[in-house]
Design an enzyme around this catalytic site. Structure first.
Site, mmCIF file in Angstrom:
data_model
loop_
_atom_site.group_PDB
_atom_site.id
_atom_site.type_symbol
_atom_site.label_atom_id
_atom_site.label_comp_id
_atom_site.label_asym_id
_atom_site.label_seq_id
_atom_site.Cartn_x
_atom_site.Cartn_y
_atom_site.Cartn_z
ATOM 1 N N GLY A 113 2.602 -0.584 -3.337
ATOM 2 C CA GLY A 113 1.610 0.469 -3.146
ATOM 3 C C GLY A 113 0.262 -0.105 -2.783
ATOM 4 N N THR A 125 6.653 -4.067 1.258
ATOM 5 C CA THR A 125 6.707 -5.045 0.177
ATOM 6 C C THR A 125 8.102 -4.931 -0.426
ATOM 7 O OG1 THR A 125 4.371 -5.020 -0.336
ATOM 8 C CG2 THR A 125 5.835 -5.436 -2.178
ATOM 9 N N GLY A 170 -2.417 -2.004 -3.219
ATOM 10 C CA GLY A 170 -2.564 -3.126 -4.135
ATOM 11 C C GLY A 170 -3.835 -3.146 -4.962
HETATM 12 N N1 ASP Z 1 1.122 -3.836 -2.854
HETATM 13 C C1 ASP Z 1 1.078 -4.582 -1.634
HETATM 14 C C2 ASP Z 1 -0.280 -5.217 -1.464
HETATM 15 O O1 ASP Z 1 -1.264 -4.543 -1.704
HETATM 16 C C3 ASP Z 1 1.376 -3.760 -0.424
HETATM 17 C C4 ASP Z 1 2.625 -2.927 -0.457
HETATM 18 O O2 ASP Z 1 3.208 -2.688 -1.502
HETATM 19 O O3 ASP Z 1 3.072 -2.513 0.634
HETATM 20 O O4 ASP Z 1 -0.354 -6.342 -1.046
#
Ligand code: ASP
Length: 311
Positions: free
Chosen positions: A229, A177, A231
């Site tokens: 993180g 992300t 999510g």
């Molecule tokens: N936070 C993002 C999600 O859950 C994933 C990530 O940060 O890699 O979509």
């Protein structure tokens, strides 16, 4: 006009194992981060706004296949790419976001259009696509989003019947992300976040990234925050707003607030990940509770800092 300004960006947090990372790969990540950072730094230096800077930084990261956003987005269970993004301006608490969009080259730009050219904050799925067409934003065909490694990750996840966060070891070194936070010369902060979500995620699953207060938040009174993180936990922890609240209601410093939320509160509910944040006094915090986080920062006339692993 203020003299000071600053920018910080991230390309995701997770289990980044140094032993599995080749020096070429490491270089590729670092130069992609450096490029996005420098471009955003330059526009801030020219007097453009924090909003312009975070949109630009995230646009560059979305255009890189290395990160799980835009071009490098992961596959859903059905083999599609469904992207989420948001942007927020700290001066007036205005925000825009899109969720579950496919075929959009730069979801962060669409999020800004939602903020500026619609009466809404969050548009999803077909409605967001219809709005995107009206706005004449750039679309890309499916093959633009194809990445062999992402495809293999999806196949593996399908075989094991698991939903894989970009932080999982199953995903080796591919994280990502992306996000940016900035303080501009006018004393305004802004934040932007963009993601492809989780490999093998269910049709219609929406993460924290497009949810204002969870994965992204900006308020001139406190700070601008962009998260990465697990999510689902970041949604329930209302992480980005929690950082802001600790500063506003408990007079925490930026560092104390980020530390409390990432090293204590999110862990206590089972979440992992990190965030980047900047406050009106030009403090920057890059906080994570995982093995690493792709991250970079630069303050006005300061040195460029780019890192992947724990220091
Ligand atoms: N936070 C993002 C999600 O859950 C994933 C990530 O940060 O890699 O979509």
């Amino acid at each position: 006009m203020n003299k000071i300004f600053s920018i910080a960006i991230h390309g995701g947090a997770g289990t980044i194992d140094k032993r599995q990372m080749s020096s070429e790969k490491e270089m590729a990540y670092k130069s992609a981060l450096a490029y996005a950072l420098d471009q955003a730094y330059n526009v801030l230096s020219e007097g453009k706004t924090a909003l312009d800077a975070v949109e630009l930084a995230v646009t560059h990261l979305e255009n890189s296949p290395l990160f799980n956003a835009g071009k490098g987005s992961v596959f859903t269970h059905e083999g599609q790419h469904e992207m989420d993004a948001s942007i927020m301006e700290g001066a007036n608490l205005k925000a825009g976001a899109v969720a579950g969009v496919s075929g959009i080259r730069n979801p962060v730009q669409l999020a800004r259009m939602v903020m500026q050219n619609s009466d809404h904050v969050l548009l999803s799925g077909k409605g967001a696509i219809q709005f995107a067409k009206e706005q004449k934003i750039a679309f890309e065909k499916e093959d633009y989003f194809y990445d062999e490694l992402r495809y293999q990750q999806w196949q593996m996840a399908l075989k094991e019947d698991v939903v894989v966060l970009d932080h999982s070891p199953l995903n080796e070194n591919k994280f990502g992300t992306v996000g940016a936070v900035a303080l501009d010369r006018y004393g305004n902060v802004a934040a932007a976040t963009s993601t492809g979500g989780m490999t093998n995620k269910k049709f219609g699953r929406i993460g924290d990234s497009p949810l204002i207060g969870s994965g992204n938040y900006a308020n001139n009174n406190t700070c601008a925050v962009s998260c990465t993180g697990s999510g689902e936990f970041f949604i329930c922890g209302v992480v980005a707003y929690d950082v802001s609240c600790l500063m506003e209601y408990k007079a925490y410093t930026l560092e104390q607030a980020c530390n409390e939320v990432i090293q204590k509160r999110i862990i206590a509910i089972g979440g992992d990940g990190g965030l980047i944040a900047v406050d009106k006094n030009n403090n920057i915090c890059l906080e994570f509770n995982t093995d690493g986080m792709y991250r970079a920062k630069k303050k006005h006339k300061g040195e460029e800092y780019i890192a992947i692993y724990k220091d």
